[in-house]
Design a protein around this motif. Structure first.
Motif, mmCIF file in Angstrom:
data_model
loop_
_atom_site.group_PDB
_atom_site.id
_atom_site.type_symbol
_atom_site.label_atom_id
_atom_site.label_comp_id
_atom_site.label_asym_id
_atom_site.label_seq_id
_atom_site.Cartn_x
_atom_site.Cartn_y
_atom_site.Cartn_z
ATOM 1 N N ALA A 165 -3.627 44.468 51.130
ATOM 2 C CA ALA A 165 -3.216 45.659 50.787
ATOM 3 C C ALA A 165 -4.129 46.762 50.339
ATOM 4 O O ALA A 165 -4.248 47.937 50.506
ATOM 5 N N ALA A 166 -5.039 46.072 49.341
ATOM 6 C CA ALA A 166 -6.155 46.735 48.916
ATOM 7 C C ALA A 166 -7.089 47.277 50.185
ATOM 8 O O ALA A 166 -7.675 48.283 49.870
ATOM 9 N N ALA A 167 -7.176 46.413 51.208
ATOM 10 C CA ALA A 167 -7.991 46.816 52.258
ATOM 11 C C ALA A 167 -7.662 47.793 53.179
ATOM 12 O O ALA A 167 -8.358 48.577 54.091
ATOM 13 N N THR A 168 -6.242 48.018 53.240
ATOM 14 C CA THR A 168 -5.526 48.748 54.049
ATOM 15 C C THR A 168 -4.683 49.903 53.407
ATOM 16 O O THR A 168 -4.163 50.663 54.275
ATOM 17 N N THR A 169 -4.796 50.059 52.103
ATOM 18 C CA THR A 169 -4.135 51.086 51.383
ATOM 19 C C THR A 169 -4.725 51.895 50.905
ATOM 20 O O THR A 169 -5.778 51.569 50.226
ATOM 21 N N ASP A 170 -4.725 53.233 50.766
ATOM 22 C CA ASP A 170 -5.469 54.218 50.173
ATOM 23 C C ASP A 170 -4.988 54.131 48.558
ATOM 24 O O ASP A 170 -3.650 54.308 48.286
ATOM 25 N N TYR A 171 -6.060 53.762 47.901
ATOM 26 C CA TYR A 171 -5.911 53.470 46.336
ATOM 27 C C TYR A 171 -5.214 54.785 45.774
ATOM 28 O O TYR A 171 -4.551 54.596 44.677
ATOM 29 N N LEU A 172 -5.526 55.712 46.150
ATOM 30 C CA LEU A 172 -4.956 57.225 45.318
ATOM 31 C C LEU A 172 -3.606 57.540 45.819
ATOM 32 O O LEU A 172 -2.584 57.781 44.791
ATOM 33 N N THR A 173 -3.097 57.424 46.979
ATOM 34 C CA THR A 173 -1.961 58.045 47.160
ATOM 35 C C THR A 173 -1.025 56.784 47.593
ATOM 36 O O THR A 173 0.342 56.991 47.725
ATOM 37 N N GLY A 174 -1.405 55.638 47.762
ATOM 38 C CA GLY A 174 -0.378 54.483 48.111
ATOM 39 C C GLY A 174 0.105 54.550 49.637
ATOM 40 O O GLY A 174 0.664 53.738 49.866
ATOM 41 N N ILE A 175 -0.478 55.370 50.558
ATOM 42 C CA ILE A 175 -0.236 55.183 52.029
ATOM 43 C C ILE A 175 -1.308 54.485 52.667
ATOM 44 O O ILE A 175 -2.531 54.247 52.105
ATOM 45 N N PRO A 176 -0.959 54.313 53.945
ATOM 46 C CA PRO A 176 -2.112 53.501 54.690
ATOM 47 C C PRO A 176 -3.465 54.470 54.650
ATOM 48 O O PRO A 176 -3.604 55.659 54.787
#
Length: 415
Positions: free
Chosen positions: A253-264
């Motif tokens: 999830a950390a590798a594929t999710t934008d940390y700020l917005t929570g979207i891919p």
């Protein structure tokens, strides 16, 4: 929010454990006696997920609180300052989940981790495979106690069918000696479809062979247990393997999710877009790619600070998720740029689709520190799947540049 009932006559321990659980995101109901616990169970049973119970209370010196909680169907963990083998056996015979000695601060960490584990287990399906009905039912009962959703199979062939028919199976516990298909063959077949980081497989056997565990692991199992086993060892092995799956999921999830917005993020977008592009190239669906860039975004950061900018980006991300269809891909490409891949979107609807997104962003109002922030976006669109994904993104980027040059807050595409 998950609610935990904590029963302890020690004000200090009750306060410390309550504080630790609340800081971990749980709601806590405290009680200092059996009488108080009974009131909570009778009036708030529907809220309570599980109970953490001190074994010895002034109005229940023989562990009566355990029987009370179990009579209300509440999953329970017992903790006490006194340990003996006799007490342990008596407590575990009452179908409590675990028995924890509160002899040092680490016991608090263990209790908190255990509550997290049980909450997480509710979302996991576990498959028990054993041709011996008694052994299968025993393990299924233990897993149910630990809040797993349990499915049973009597041989390897039946187990493979259960795996194929049921979503969300993350754990398989398989015996070795079974008719139709034994444990080794089952695991080899499982690994043809599911990797070790997708489905954890634990082999069990009563054969006592010193080489059996190695054979299980070489066949693709994650772990092995000899029968008979202590229930504590059974649960510890399961928790360890589920923890590993959870950690791998978090890393993915950390590798594929934008940390700020929570979207891919951009990486996830490219991975998920490839099969959709392949379908579009085969003529099975129409497709469009839109690059969305927020206009004059730097002025928000300059005027209100980066916290305001972060809140605005998160708001736009959630708006796009809400406005786009479930079949579409939404990702943050970086900075103030987002990308939407609209799958199976007819050409005559392309204009209205992206125009609606532009309009919704313009209508967005974000409250921050007493100010109301407004935004607008320029969007460049490509609908030519023959260009491939990189080509479509390049064309969309060119159209985005056009939208900026023509005054911003508009949608441009190649007519």
């Amino acid at each position: 929010m998950t609610t935990i009932l904590v029963v302890d006559d020690s004000k200090f321990f009750l306060s410390v454990l309550t504080s630790k659980l609340r800081s971990a995101g749980f709601q806590v109901i405290g009680a200092a006696s059996i009488a108080e616990a009974r009131t909570m169970l009778e009036t708030r049973r529907d809220e309570i997920f599980m109970a953490l119970l001190d074994l010895f209370l002034p109005d229940g010196p023989e562990g009566e609180v355990v029987d009370l909680a179990i009579s209300h169907g509440v999953p329970s963990v017992v903790f006490t300052g006194n340990y003996s083998e006799d007490t342990r056996d008596r407590v575990l015979s009452k179908r409590v989940i675990d028995y924890v000695v509160k002899d040092d601060p680490s016991s608090l960490d263990y209790l908190t981790a255990l509550v997290h584990r049980l909450e997480y287990n509710r979302s996991i399906r576990a498959l028990i495979v054993d041709d011996a009905t008694t052994a299968r039912k025993y393990m299924a009962d233990l897993l149910s106690l630990y809040q797993f959703q349990v499915i049973e199979a009597s041989n390897g062939e039946e187990a493979l069918q259960r795996l194929a028919d049921t979503d969300g199976i993350r754990l398989v516990i398989s015996d070795y000696h079974m008719p139709v298909m034994d444990g080794f063959q089952l695991i080899k077949n499982i690994r043809k479809t599911w990797r070790r980081d997708q489905v954890a497989v634990i082999g069990v056997s009563s054969s006592g062979s010193s080489t059996l565990s190695a054979k299980f692991i070489k066949s693709g199992a994650n772990d092995f247990l000899n029968k008979p086993f202590l229930r504590e060892e059974f649960f510890c092995r399961i928790a360890m393997n589920i923890d590993l799956l959870e950690q791998v999921d978090a890393l993915k999830a950390a590798a594929t999710t934008d940390y700020l917005t929570g979207i891919p993020n951009r990486r996830s977008f490219f991975e998920r877009a490839q099969p959709l592009m392949a379908a579009a190239k085969r003529g099975q669906a129409e497709i469009a790619v839109g690059l969305i860039d927020l206009d004059h975004f730097k002025s928000i950061n300059d005027s209100h600070g980066h916290e305001a900018g972060d809140i605005a980006l998160a708001a736009v991300a959630q708006l796009l998720l809400a406005e786009c269809r479930q079949t579409d891909l939404v990702a943050r490409f970086g900075g103030e740029e987002f990308c939407v891949l609209a799958f199976n979107l007819e050409a005559d609807k392309r204009d209205s689709y992206f125009e609606r997104l532009r309009s919704r962003i313009s209508d967005l109002r974000i409250d921050f520190a007493g100010n109301q922030l407004t935004l607008s976006a320029s969007i460049g669109v490509s609908g030519n799947a023959e260009l491939g994904l990189d080509g479509m993104l390049a064309e969309a980027d060119f159209q985005l540049y056009r939208a900026k040059e023509e005054g911003r807050n508009r949608v441009c595409w190649l007519s």
